[in-house]
Each structure stands twice: as C-alpha cells, then as structure tokens.
Design a protein around this motif. Structure first.
Motif, PDB file in Angstrom:
ATOM      1  N   PHE A  49      13.734  -1.092  -9.524  1.00 14.88           N
ATOM      2  CA  PHE A  49      12.921  -1.295  -8.331  1.00 14.88           C
ATOM      3  C   PHE A  49      11.632  -2.032  -8.656  1.00 14.88           C
ATOM      4  O   PHE A  49      11.155  -2.002  -9.782  1.00 14.88           O
ATOM      5  N   GLN A  51       7.645  -2.159  -6.807  1.00 15.31           N
ATOM      6  CA  GLN A  51       6.787  -1.484  -5.836  1.00 15.31           C
ATOM      7  C   GLN A  51       5.735  -2.460  -5.356  1.00 15.31           C
ATOM      8  O   GLN A  51       5.040  -3.092  -6.150  1.00 15.31           O
ATOM      9  N   CYS A  91       5.977   0.025  -0.686  1.00 13.74           N
ATOM     10  CA  CYS A  91       7.363  -0.338  -0.403  1.00 13.74           C
ATOM     11  C   CYS A  91       8.116  -0.471  -1.722  1.00 13.74           C
ATOM     12  O   CYS A  91       7.709  -1.237  -2.592  1.00 13.74           O
ATOM     13  N   ASP A  92       9.188   0.295  -1.887  1.00 15.63           N
ATOM     14  CA  ASP A  92      10.053   0.195  -3.066  1.00 15.63           C
ATOM     15  C   ASP A  92      11.255  -0.674  -2.703  1.00 15.63           C
ATOM     16  O   ASP A  92      11.970  -0.372  -1.754  1.00 15.63           O
TER      17      ASP A  92
END
Length: 106
Positions: A49, A51, A91-92
């Motif tokens: 991911f 961020q 927001c990931d």
C-alpha cells in the motif's frame, strides 16, 4: 518502508519512494469517484500500500488552552455554535491498483 526490499512491484515502489513528503496525484484502476484520482501528500509506502494524507486536521482554536481550546462542538461565549475541528484524512491505496502516478517535474 519498502524502499529497501522490493517485490513484483519493485519499479513502482522504488519510484514512489523518491516522492515521500511531496504532493502527488494517484489514479487507480477503478470507476466512479475513486477513478478520478486521489491528491495528497505521500506519507508512507510498503510493498502492498501507499498512504496519502488527503486532508490535514485543523489547528487548535487557542494553542495555549483555555475556554476556546475545546475540540468539540460547543457554545462560544456569545452563544454562537462552533464547528468541530477536522481530524484530517488518510487514504490507503493498494500498489497493484495504481494506474497512474503524477508528481511535479522539479
């Protein structure tokens, strides 16, 4: 942080690492509003991911404290409603869902 060890997305992860702390826009392989892109400060990266900080929280009403420093919806001295402070948002985004990554040239 994945900047040292790479997986199958090593080229993208390696490129993204150079922009930590910068404002970027990421477009994802999705539809609707999420397909329009996410803009924020690149905050963290791992092999799965990224961020983005997409909205920063508000500062305290009074940095030293006192009656105006409450972060809750409250009645002010002249009986006006104060809005609650924003906590911001993060927001990931999964690495394998990134379609495009935009950043400043300099």
């Amino acid at each position: 942080m994945a900047c040292g060890g790479f997986n199958s997305n090593q080229s993208l992860v390696h490129s993204l690492c150079r922009f930590v702390g910068e404002t970027v826009t990421v477009f994802t392989k999705s539809g609707g509003v999420s397909g329009c892109g996410f803009t924020g400060v690149l905050f963290g990266i791992n092999n799965d991911f990224i961020q983005l900080v997409t909205d920063f929280g508000s500062s305290p009403a009074h940095p030293i404290g006192g009656p105006n420093s409450s972060c809750c919806r409250d009645i002010d001295f002249d009986n006006r409603r104060r809005e609650p402070f924003s906590l911001g948002s993060v927001c990931d985004i999964p690495i394998d869902k990134i379609a495009a990554f935009c950043h400043n040239a300099v």
